[in-house]
Enzyme design. Structure first.
Site, PDB file in Angstrom:
ATOM      1  N   ASP A   1      41.244  46.244  27.578  1.00 13.76           N
ATOM      2  CA  ASP A   1      40.279  45.346  28.203  1.00 13.76           C
ATOM      3  C   ASP A   1      38.974  46.097  28.451  1.00 13.76           C
ATOM      4  O   ASP A   1      38.981  47.187  29.026  1.00 13.76           O
ATOM      5  CB  ASP A   1      40.855  44.813  29.527  1.00 13.76           C
ATOM      6  CG  ASP A   1      40.054  43.634  30.051  1.00 13.76           C
ATOM      7  OD1 ASP A   1      39.358  42.970  29.251  1.00 13.76           O
ATOM      8  OD2 ASP A   1      40.128  43.373  31.261  1.00 13.76           O
TER       9      ASP A   1
ATOM     10  N   TYR B   1      34.607  45.800  29.604  1.00 13.89           N
ATOM     11  CA  TYR B   1      33.840  45.468  30.823  1.00 13.89           C
ATOM     12  C   TYR B   1      32.407  45.262  30.367  1.00 13.89           C
ATOM     13  O   TYR B   1      31.497  45.918  30.830  1.00 13.89           O
ATOM     14  CB  TYR B   1      33.981  46.667  31.771  1.00 13.89           C
ATOM     15  CG  TYR B   1      33.546  46.489  33.206  1.00 13.89           C
ATOM     16  CD1 TYR B   1      34.092  45.504  34.020  1.00 13.89           C
ATOM     17  CD2 TYR B   1      32.614  47.362  33.775  1.00 13.89           C
ATOM     18  CE1 TYR B   1      33.715  45.392  35.348  1.00 13.89           C
ATOM     19  CE2 TYR B   1      32.240  47.252  35.100  1.00 13.89           C
ATOM     20  CZ  TYR B   1      32.802  46.259  35.886  1.00 13.89           C
ATOM     21  OH  TYR B   1      32.443  46.162  37.222  1.00 13.89           O
TER      22      TYR B   1
ATOM     23  N   HIS C   1      28.188  40.696  34.942  1.00 16.11           N
ATOM     24  CA  HIS C   1      29.419  40.862  35.727  1.00 16.11           C
ATOM     25  C   HIS C   1      29.460  42.258  36.358  1.00 16.11           C
ATOM     26  O   HIS C   1      29.723  42.407  37.553  1.00 16.11           O
ATOM     27  CB  HIS C   1      30.636  40.647  34.816  1.00 16.11           C
ATOM     28  CG  HIS C   1      31.951  40.971  35.470  1.00 16.11           C
ATOM     29  ND1 HIS C   1      32.503  40.179  36.454  1.00 16.11           N
ATOM     30  CD2 HIS C   1      32.825  42.001  35.278  1.00 16.11           C
ATOM     31  CE1 HIS C   1      33.666  40.703  36.831  1.00 16.11           C
ATOM     32  NE2 HIS C   1      33.883  41.813  36.149  1.00 16.11           N
TER      33      HIS C   1
ATOM     34  N   GLU D   1      39.869  36.023  35.417  1.00 18.40           N
ATOM     35  CA  GLU D   1      38.665  36.498  34.738  1.00 18.40           C
ATOM     36  C   GLU D   1      38.567  35.790  33.393  1.00 18.40           C
ATOM     37  O   GLU D   1      39.513  35.823  32.600  1.00 18.40           O
ATOM     38  CB  GLU D   1      38.709  38.018  34.530  1.00 18.40           C
ATOM     39  CG  GLU D   1      38.613  38.796  35.844  1.00 18.40           C
ATOM     40  CD  GLU D   1      38.419  40.299  35.650  1.00 18.40           C
ATOM     41  OE1 GLU D   1      38.790  40.828  34.585  1.00 18.40           O
ATOM     42  OE2 GLU D   1      37.893  40.942  36.583  1.00 18.40           O
TER      43      GLU D   1
ATOM     44  N   GLU E   1      37.565  35.652  29.827  1.00 19.71           N
ATOM     45  CA  GLU E   1      37.206  36.651  28.817  1.00 19.71           C
ATOM     46  C   GLU E   1      37.429  36.100  27.411  1.00 19.71           C
ATOM     47  O   GLU E   1      38.197  35.165  27.214  1.00 19.71           O
ATOM     48  CB  GLU E   1      38.062  37.913  28.995  1.00 19.71           C
ATOM     49  CG  GLU E   1      38.035  38.445  30.434  1.00 19.71           C
ATOM     50  CD  GLU E   1      38.531  39.880  30.563  1.00 19.71           C
ATOM     51  OE1 GLU E   1      38.757  40.534  29.525  1.00 19.71           O
ATOM     52  OE2 GLU E   1      38.690  40.327  31.710  1.00 19.71           O
TER      53      GLU E   1
ATOM     54  N   ASP F   1      42.311  37.231  32.354  1.00 17.69           N
ATOM     55  CA  ASP F   1      42.775  38.502  32.898  1.00 17.69           C
ATOM     56  C   ASP F   1      42.972  38.316  34.400  1.00 17.69           C
ATOM     57  O   ASP F   1      42.099  38.647  35.206  1.00 17.69           O
ATOM     58  CB  ASP F   1      41.721  39.581  32.588  1.00 17.69           C
ATOM     59  CG  ASP F   1      42.085  40.923  33.186  1.00 17.69           C
ATOM     60  OD1 ASP F   1      43.271  41.152  33.458  1.00 17.69           O
ATOM     61  OD2 ASP F   1      41.166  41.734  33.391  1.00 17.69           O
TER      62      ASP F   1
ATOM     63  N   ARG G   1      42.595  41.128  43.549  1.00 22.09           N
ATOM     64  CA  ARG G   1      41.422  41.895  44.006  1.00 22.09           C
ATOM     65  C   ARG G   1      41.733  42.823  45.171  1.00 22.09           C
ATOM     66  O   ARG G   1      41.124  43.894  45.273  1.00 22.09           O
ATOM     67  CB  ARG G   1      40.294  40.941  44.401  1.00 22.09           C
ATOM     68  CG  ARG G   1      39.805  40.038  43.286  1.00 22.09           C
ATOM     69  CD  ARG G   1      39.299  40.820  42.103  1.00 22.09           C
ATOM     70  NE  ARG G   1      38.707  39.942  41.094  1.00 22.09           N
ATOM     71  CZ  ARG G   1      38.372  40.342  39.878  1.00 22.09           C
ATOM     72  NH1 ARG G   1      38.582  41.606  39.508  1.00 22.09           N
ATOM     73  NH2 ARG G   1      37.846  39.520  39.015  1.00 22.09           N
TER      74      ARG G   1
ATOM     75  N   GLN H   1      43.576  45.715  43.746  1.00 23.12           N
ATOM     76  CA  GLN H   1      42.613  46.463  42.930  1.00 23.12           C
ATOM     77  C   GLN H   1      41.721  47.363  43.790  1.00 23.12           C
ATOM     78  O   GLN H   1      41.513  48.536  43.461  1.00 23.12           O
ATOM     79  CB  GLN H   1      41.746  45.472  42.137  1.00 23.12           C
ATOM     80  CG  GLN H   1      40.804  46.115  41.127  1.00 23.12           C
ATOM     81  CD  GLN H   1      40.009  45.067  40.329  1.00 23.12           C
ATOM     82  OE1 GLN H   1      40.155  43.861  40.523  1.00 23.12           O
ATOM     83  NE2 GLN H   1      39.170  45.534  39.422  1.00 23.12           N
TER      84      GLN H   1
ATOM     85  N   TYR I   1      42.230  51.342  42.692  1.00 25.64           N
ATOM     86  CA  TYR I   1      41.497  51.606  41.458  1.00 25.64           C
ATOM     87  C   TYR I   1      40.898  53.003  41.300  1.00 25.64           C
ATOM     88  O   TYR I   1      40.589  53.423  40.186  1.00 25.64           O
ATOM     89  CB  TYR I   1      40.441  50.526  41.196  1.00 25.64           C
ATOM     90  CG  TYR I   1      39.076  50.770  41.808  1.00 25.64           C
ATOM     91  CD1 TYR I   1      38.000  51.175  40.998  1.00 25.64           C
ATOM     92  CD2 TYR I   1      38.844  50.562  43.161  1.00 25.64           C
ATOM     93  CE1 TYR I   1      36.744  51.366  41.544  1.00 25.64           C
ATOM     94  CE2 TYR I   1      37.599  50.761  43.709  1.00 25.64           C
ATOM     95  CZ  TYR I   1      36.553  51.160  42.903  1.00 25.64           C
ATOM     96  OH  TYR I   1      35.314  51.347  43.437  1.00 25.64           O
TER      97      TYR I   1
ATOM     98  N   LYS J   1      46.216  44.320  37.638  1.00 27.38           N
ATOM     99  CA  LYS J   1      45.916  43.621  36.393  1.00 27.38           C
ATOM    100  C   LYS J   1      47.154  43.331  35.553  1.00 27.38           C
ATOM    101  O   LYS J   1      47.180  42.355  34.816  1.00 27.38           O
ATOM    102  CB  LYS J   1      44.972  44.483  35.539  1.00 27.38           C
ATOM    103  CG  LYS J   1      43.637  44.768  36.176  1.00 27.38           C
ATOM    104  CD  LYS J   1      42.740  43.563  36.073  1.00 27.38           C
ATOM    105  CE  LYS J   1      41.310  43.909  36.451  1.00 27.38           C
ATOM    106  NZ  LYS J   1      40.419  42.770  36.237  1.00 27.38           N
TER     107      LYS J   1
ATOM    108  N   THR K   1      48.652  38.471  31.912  1.00 25.99           N
ATOM    109  CA  THR K   1      47.407  38.140  31.231  1.00 25.99           C
ATOM    110  C   THR K   1      47.737  36.940  30.347  1.00 25.99           C
ATOM    111  O   THR K   1      48.711  36.990  29.601  1.00 25.99           O
ATOM    112  CB  THR K   1      46.926  39.304  30.346  1.00 25.99           C
ATOM    113  OG1 THR K   1      46.824  40.486  31.156  1.00 25.99           O
ATOM    114  CG2 THR K   1      45.587  39.021  29.705  1.00 25.99           C
TER     115      THR K   1
ATOM    116  N   GLU L   1      32.972  36.922  41.857  1.00 27.66           N
ATOM    117  CA  GLU L   1      31.519  36.749  41.769  1.00 27.66           C
ATOM    118  C   GLU L   1      31.070  35.406  42.342  1.00 27.66           C
ATOM    119  O   GLU L   1      30.074  35.334  43.057  1.00 27.66           O
ATOM    120  CB  GLU L   1      31.070  36.806  40.310  1.00 27.66           C
ATOM    121  CG  GLU L   1      31.055  38.176  39.687  1.00 27.66           C
ATOM    122  CD  GLU L   1      30.734  38.073  38.210  1.00 27.66           C
ATOM    123  OE1 GLU L   1      29.544  38.078  37.874  1.00 27.66           O
ATOM    124  OE2 GLU L   1      31.667  37.977  37.386  1.00 27.66           O
TER     125      GLU L   1
END
Ligand code: MN
Length: 442
Positions: free
Chosen positions: A142, A144, A149, A214, A216, A248, A252, A255, A259, A268, A272, A389
Site C-alpha cells: 500500500d 501513500y 491526503h 480509505e 484507494e 483499506d 485509527r 494506528q 505506528y 491495517k 482490506t 480527514e
C-alpha cells in the site's frame, strides 16, 4: 500502450443488450476480468472459480473457450489435478490485448449468429454469480501517494511540519498483508487492539473506537520481474494488468499508538476489501492524463522515476465515490449518502512510478501482486477519501440524512465505493462496487 483502437470505439454496440445501457459500468468497451462461479456449475472444491469477463449484466465464462479456439490464450493456467482455483502464472498485456480484440469482435453486433450461439452457452447472469478474488494475491503493498491526503493527515499530527522531507522524492509505501484481502460484500468484524487514548494511563486492549475506511485505487501486477532486475519506468506499464477499487479499512486509534517507528501494522491488516473486477489498462487507454503537475519549487522526480511518456500519459482520470448507509438508513429506506468524490488524476505519483520504485532495488514482483495508491483525496473538502480527514480526526462530525452523525464508523454501517471514467467522445466505463458492512466486535 496508451493507444486507442477499435475496441474503444464509442459507437461499438454489443448483441448483449444490457451492455448498451448508457448507465452500465460494463459496456463492450470495458470487458473487465474476474473469477466467478454460478450455482449451476460443477464446483469441485471451495476455492474453485472460473475466469470470466463481464459484459453488461452477464459473465462470460472463459473456462471452456469453445467460441474462441482460434485466438491465443490470455494466459497459461497452472495445470494438474491439484489446482486451488484458476491461477494465472503470467499475464502479458500484449496477449491479453489480442484476446480482448477477439472477444470484442465476438460480442459486437456484427458477430456471426453461430458465434453468438456458442458464446451464449458460456454466459451467466451476473446477479446470480459469486465472485472470488480476481487473481491469487501473493503480496500486497500500500502506497501513500495523494499529497492532499498526506498533507491533511500530517497536519493533524504535526501541524508545523505536515509533509516529511522525503515525500516529494519517494513514493512512500509499506508492505501490507495479502491473506486478509477480501472480496466486496464480505462483512468486516470490528477489530480489537491496543488503545492509548489516555496518555496518562497504560494502553488498554479494547474494540477499535475509531474505525475508518480509505478510498484507494488498486492495481495488479500482470507480468513479474526477476529478483535483482529492476523495471525501468519506460516499461512499467507492461507489468500492470489492470485496476480495482480498494477499501483499506483502518483502525485509527490502534494506528496512532502502534505506528512508530515501523509504520502501519495491526491497524491495517485485519481486513482490506477489493472490488471483484479487474478493469484492464487497455480499457483505460482513453482515460489517461498527464502525471501530476508539480509546483515550480517542487523537485522533479529522480531520473529513474520519470520519462516523457510517464509525464504525458502516466496519470489516470478515474472518479472515485464513497457512500455510507447506516443500519437506521437501511431500516428507513434512506438511500446511501455520498461522503466524497475524488479523482486519481490528483495523485502525486503515477502507478508506473509506484511500480518502478517498488522494483528499483531489485525486489521481484509477481503476477497477481496487488498494489494500492493510498487514500485518494483532492484539494477540496468534498474530495477527502477517508473519515479521518472528513471529520478532522473526529472533531467535525458528519451529519447524515437520517439525522445521525458520524465521527468514525459504527456497527451496522455499510461503506460502498464506486469508480468510473468519463470523457467526451468515449464510452463511460466503470469499476463496479466495493462494499463492506461493519459487524460488532466479539
Ligand atoms: Mn491505505
Amino acid at each position: 500502450m496508451y493507444e486507442i483502437n477499435e475496441t474503444h470505439d464509442p459507437n461499438l454496440k454489443s448483441w448483449v443488450e444490457s451492455a448498451n445501457d448508457p448507465n452500465t459500468d460494463f459496456p463492450i468497451q470495458n470487458l473487465p476480468f474476474c473469477r466467478f462461479r454460478h450455482p449451476s456449475m460443477d464446483v469441485v472444491e471451495e476455492g474453485d472459480y472460473h475466469p470470466g469477463i463481464i459484459v453488461g449484466d452477464v459473465v462470460l465464462d472463459l473456462w471452456y473457450r469453445s467460441w474462441w479456439a482460434d485466438t491465443p490464450a490470455p494466459y497459461e493456467f497452472r495445470g494438474g489435478a491439484e489446482y486451488d482455483g484458476v491461477t494465472p502464472v503470467q499475464i502479458r498485456n500484449e496477449t491479453w490485448n489480442e484476446f480482448r480484440k477477439s472477444v470484442s469482435n465476438s460480442l459486437s453486433e456484427a458477430a456471426h449468429p453461430k458465434t453468438r450461439e456458442a458464446m451464449g452457452k458460456d454466459m451467466f447472469p451476473r446477479a446470480e454469480c459469486e465472485f472470488g478474488l480476481p487473481l491469487f494475491i501473493g503480496d500486497y503493498t500500500d502506497f501513500y501517494c495523494s499529497i492532499y491526503h498526506a498533507t491533511n493527515v500530517g497536519s493533524m499530527f504535526r501541524p508545523d511540519n505536515p509533509l516529511l522531507p522525503n515525500y516529494k522524492y519517494v513514493p512512500i509505501g509499506y508492505h501490507g498483508r495479502a491473506s486478509s484481502i477480501v472480496i466486496s460484500g464480505t462483512d468486516i468484524k470490528r477489530p480489537h487492539g491496543q488503545n492509548r487514548s489516555d496518555a496518562e494511563k497504560p494502553p488498554v486492549f479494547i474494540p477499535c473506537k475509531n474505525l475508518d475506511y480509505e478510498m484507494e485505487l488498486g492495481f495488479f501486477v500482470g507480468k513479474g520481474n526477476e529478483l535483482g532486475e529492476p523495471i525501468p519506468i519506460s516499461e512499467a506499464e507492461e507489468h500492470i494488468f489492470g485496476v480495482c477499487l480498494v477499501n483499506d479499512w483502518s483502525a485509527r486509534d490502534i494506528q496512532a499508538w502502534e505506528y512508530q517507528p515501523l509504520g502501519p501494522f495491526l491497524a491495517k491488516n485485519f481486513a482490506t476489501t477489493i472490488s471483484p473486477y479487474v478493469v484492464t489498462m487497455e480499457a483505460l487507454a482513453p482515460f489517461r492524463t498527464p502525471a501530476f503537475e508539480r509546483d515550480t519549487d517542487d523537485p522533479q522526480p529522480l531520473e529513474y522515476l520519470g520519462d516523457e511518456q510517464n509525464r504525458k500519459f502516466g496519470g489516470l482520470d478515474i472518479n472515485l465515490e464513497v457512500y455510507i448507509q447506516t443500519e437506521k438508513m437501511r431500516n428507513e429506506n434512506i438511500e446511501p449518502h455520498r461522503l466524497s468524490l475524488s479523482n486519481t488524476k490528483d495523485l502525486y505519483w503515477t502507478i508506473g512510478q509506484m511500480l518502478t520504485h517498488h522494483a528499483s532495488n531489485g525486489c521481484n514482483l509477481q503476477t497477481g501482486d496487488l498494489m494500492a495508491t493510498g487514500t485518494v483525496s483532492g484539494k477540496e473538502k468534498s474530495e477527502r477519501g477517508c473519515m479521518l480527514e472528513l471529520t478532522w480526526r473526529g472533531t467535525e462530525p458528519i451529519e447524515l440524512p437520517s439525522g445521525e452523525t458520524r465521527r468514525f464508523l459504527e456497527d451496522g454501517d455499510e461503506v460502498i465505493m464506486k469508480g468510473y471514467c468519463e470523457r467526451e467522445g468515449f464510452r463511460r466505463i466503470g469499476l463496479g462496487e466495493c462494499r463492506g458492512r461493519i459487524l460488532p466486535a466479539e
